[in-house]
Design a protein around this motif. Structure first.
Motif, short mmCIF file in Angstrom:
data_model
loop_
_atom_site.label_atom_id
_atom_site.label_comp_id
_atom_site.label_asym_id
_atom_site.label_seq_id
_atom_site.Cartn_x
_atom_site.Cartn_y
_atom_site.Cartn_z
N ILE A 407 0.89 -1.31 0.00
CA ILE A 407 -0.05 0.03 0.17
C ILE A 407 0.75 1.30 -0.06
O ILE A 407 0.56 2.19 -0.54
N VAL A 408 1.82 1.12 0.65
CA VAL A 408 2.93 2.43 0.85
C VAL A 408 3.67 2.68 -0.58
O VAL A 408 3.77 3.72 -0.99
N GLY A 409 3.96 1.50 -1.03
CA GLY A 409 4.66 1.53 -2.35
C GLY A 409 3.77 1.90 -3.45
O GLY A 409 3.91 2.85 -4.19
N ARG A 410 2.40 1.68 -3.33
CA ARG A 410 1.21 1.93 -4.43
C ARG A 410 1.30 3.63 -4.49
O ARG A 410 1.30 4.14 -5.64
N GLU A 411 1.34 4.13 -3.31
CA GLU A 411 1.09 5.64 -3.21
C GLU A 411 2.46 6.38 -3.42
O GLU A 411 2.53 7.44 -4.01
N VAL A 412 3.61 5.83 -3.02
CA VAL A 412 5.19 6.42 -3.41
C VAL A 412 5.09 6.41 -5.10
O VAL A 412 5.63 7.55 -5.45
N MET A 413 4.79 5.40 -5.73
CA MET A 413 4.86 5.28 -7.10
C MET A 413 3.94 6.10 -7.76
O MET A 413 4.05 6.53 -9.05
N ARG A 414 2.90 6.94 -6.89
CA ARG A 414 2.27 8.06 -7.50
C ARG A 414 3.16 9.43 -7.90
O ARG A 414 2.52 10.25 -8.54
N ASP A 415 3.96 9.57 -6.99
CA ASP A 415 4.78 10.47 -7.22
C ASP A 415 4.00 11.72 -6.61
O ASP A 415 4.02 12.67 -7.20
N PRO A 416 3.40 11.76 -5.45
CA PRO A 416 2.64 12.72 -4.93
C PRO A 416 3.32 14.06 -4.63
O PRO A 416 4.31 14.14 -4.17
N ARG A 417 2.62 15.19 -4.61
CA ARG A 417 3.10 16.44 -4.22
C ARG A 417 2.94 16.60 -2.64
O ARG A 417 3.84 17.16 -2.08
N VAL A 418 2.16 16.16 -1.98
CA VAL A 418 1.94 15.98 -0.58
C VAL A 418 1.43 14.61 -0.42
O VAL A 418 0.47 14.10 -1.19
N LEU A 419 2.03 13.96 0.70
CA LEU A 419 1.79 12.40 0.89
C LEU A 419 1.15 12.61 2.41
O LEU A 419 1.95 13.06 3.41
N ILE A 420 0.15 12.11 2.91
CA ILE A 420 -0.42 11.86 4.16
C ILE A 420 -0.14 10.40 4.72
O ILE A 420 -0.95 9.74 3.75
N VAL A 421 0.51 10.02 5.56
CA VAL A 421 0.81 8.55 5.84
C VAL A 421 0.18 8.25 7.30
O VAL A 421 0.68 9.02 8.25
N ALA A 422 -0.59 7.27 7.55
CA ALA A 422 -0.97 6.98 8.93
C ALA A 422 -0.18 5.56 9.36
O ALA A 422 -0.72 4.90 8.35
N GLN A 423 0.38 5.50 10.09
CA GLN A 423 0.92 4.36 10.77
C GLN A 423 1.81 3.50 9.91
O GLN A 423 1.55 2.47 9.44
N PRO A 424 2.93 4.10 9.15
CA PRO A 424 3.37 3.65 8.29
C PRO A 424 4.22 2.25 8.28
O PRO A 424 4.37 1.30 7.30
N THR A 425 4.51 2.08 9.45
CA THR A 425 5.08 0.60 9.84
C THR A 425 4.59 -0.41 10.72
O THR A 425 5.01 -0.90 11.47
N TRP A 426 3.28 0.03 10.91
CA TRP A 426 2.60 -0.70 12.20
C TRP A 426 2.74 -2.15 11.86
O TRP A 426 2.39 -2.89 10.79
N GLY A 427 3.13 -3.13 12.73
CA GLY A 427 3.24 -4.50 12.77
C GLY A 427 4.26 -4.95 11.67
O GLY A 427 4.25 -6.03 10.89
#
Length: 508
Positions: A407-427
């Protein structure tokens, strides 16, 4: 004295993988025993076998020296085994008390149960409202429900999966005191955590798993975090190198954002001010249930009740725009809930690409370009080292950590201008966590503006340029990472910040 739990040659095969390959395990009465391993190492499958949720293909389970066949979780609970799952087993439309009552006798008095829940939650520093419906809870609050449900059973064996992610640093030690007390009273504890310092501080014994096999057993008090990491992943996680730099243009401005509760048990947002610039990571710390869910909904576009000018995205008033329209303006979003919001469990990884990639390269003339989404899914799997058979694997078939990487990779590869991430490494295991954090830092160095909401203080201190704290729907002033301490942020998480102190007192 007999072991409380003994596993002998436990094996579990699935069509594409051997999840457990001849596992041996001994847990003594009163022992706090850690199970350590990468995402996909087979830890969750093994715990489900102990709890009766999965039947092994081969091997023996001995309980207090006697061989048992644990056919289902109800039988496990009768034996005295309680478990807190990484993925919760709660019904959204029921209250906290009603969910807990499901595992109890049919004549259980709900009012009396509510009082027991409240007493137990307060005893262990886990704030809960028994009459609150589960669909109004954050992920962290759901975890509290599962922990309290397990503690109410007064088990002989308690299985805990990542239990400290919802607690302040001050409350972690209180939980550890409780677990040590339970162990002193004879309760055995199986403790799964990716926080190596916790394992070293709490656990008496550690069993390390890799690719479905036991690769070592050690006394974690005699190991370093680096040596435990080497046992688990074969190497130390790479260090994160965040190069100091001057932030660029302002990408996101939140001005005097106040929102009433969206439901009776929600958190009211009060005069939130926040400024986020290109080339910086702002970390948001806080105990789950203090307004993170509401703030994320307002920023992502899931909640469109804000005044238009209260949220500016790249200079444009977007307070009333929905999530899709904000995405088209350069916003990326990783929700805290993996299954159900971050990904659709029954759809393939390729199909899940469409949750965030809906541009002309993926959909043309109203038609889905299946080759394109498959190619992108394969690229995410390769770049983020996701353990999956391929793009056609369903999202629900992945371990929690591997789905998070996807899921994180899917968003990173959109090359966003602003990225909001909740609990990026939970578990997520230490190797995968280091990779995710490195990708976020690289995105920041490429000029993206990132807002990272996390209950992992070590993570925020590692990657953030500035820190803010959310408590009871209010946002603290921001403070440069170099001027903050864990103790200070821990106090701020209780709402005890000095508005005239360090940091900015206007926009965070």
């Amino acid at each position: 004295m007999d072991s409380r739990l003994t596993l002998r040659s436990i094996t579990k095969r699935y069509p594409s993988v051997v999840a457990n390959d001849g596992i041996d395990l001994d847990v003594a009465p009163g022992e706090i025993h850690s199970i350590l391993g990468e995402n996909g190492a087979g830890k969750s499958t093994l715990m489900k076998i102990i709890y009766g949720a999965v039947k092994p293909d081969a091997g023996q389970v001995l309980w207090n020296g006697r061989e048992v066949q644990i056919a289902n979780p109800a039988e496990a609970r009768k034996l005295g085994i309680a478990m807190v799952f990484q993925h919760f087993s709660l019904f959204d439309t029921l209250t906290v008390a009603e969910n807990i009552a499901l595992g109890l006798p049919a004549d259980t008095d709900l009012d009396e149960l509510s009082r027991r829940i409240d007493t137990t939650a307060r005893q262990y520093g886990l704030d809960l409202e028994p009459q609150r419906h589960v669909h109004t809870l954050s992920v962290g609050e759901c975890q509290r429900v599962e922990i309290v449900r397990a503690l109410l059973a007064r088990p002989q064996l308690l299985i805990l999966d990542e239990p400290t992610s919802v607690l302040t640093p001050q409350a972690v030690e209180k939980l550890f005191d409780t677990l040590r007390q339970l162990a002193a009273e004879g309760c055995s504890i199986l403790y799964i955590s990716h926080k190596l310092d916790e394992i070293r501080a709490l656990c008496h014994k550690c069993t390390v798993m890799r690719a479905g096999k036991v690769t070592g057993v050690c006394d974690p008090t005699q190991e370093s975090s680096a040596s435990l990491s080497r046992m688990m992943i074969g190497a130390e996680p790479p260090a994160i190198h965040a190069t100091p730099r001057e932030p660029g243009e302002t990408r996101l401005v939140v001005s005097h954002l106040s929102l009433p509760k969206s439901h009776p048990f929600g958190t009211e947002l009060s005069d939130i001010n926040l400024e986020l610039r290109a080339g910086e990571i702002v970390g948001v710390a806080g105990v789950s249930g203090n307004g993170q869910q509401e703030l994320l909904a307002a920023l992502s576009g899931e909640d469109t009740r804000a005044a238009p000018e209260a949220i500016l995205l790249r200079g444009e008033a977007v307070g009333r725009l929905n999530a899709a329209r904000r995405r088209r303006r350069g916003l990326g979003f990783v929700p805290e809930e993996r299954l159900g919001r971050g990904a659709v469990p029954d759809l393939s990884l390729a199909q899940n690409i469409l949750l965030s990639h809906q541009d002309s390269s993926m959909i043309r003339g109203g038609m889905i370009r299946f080759g394109a989404i498959g190619h992108l899914a394969a690229a995410v799997i390769k770049r983020f080292k996701v353990k999956a058979p391929g793009p056609q694997a369903t999202a629900g078939s992945l371990s929690g950590g591997n789905l998070q990487k996807y899921i994180v990779g899917r968003e990173v590869m959109r090359d966003p201008r602003v990225l909001i991430v909740a609990q990026p490494t939970w578990g997520v295991d230490v190797g995968a966590a280091a990779q995710i954090r490195a990708e976020l830092v690289a995105l920041r160095d490429a000029g993206c503006a990132l807002l990272v909401v996390s209950e992992e203080l070590d993570e925020l201190f590692e990657i953030s340029d500035r820190l803010v704290v959310i408590a009871k729907g209010r946002l603290s002033p921001s403070i440069p990472r170099g001027e903050a301490t864990v103790d200070m942020i821990g106090l701020w998480m209780s709402g005890l910040w000095d508005q005239a102190g360090k940091g900015e007192t206007g926009h965070a």
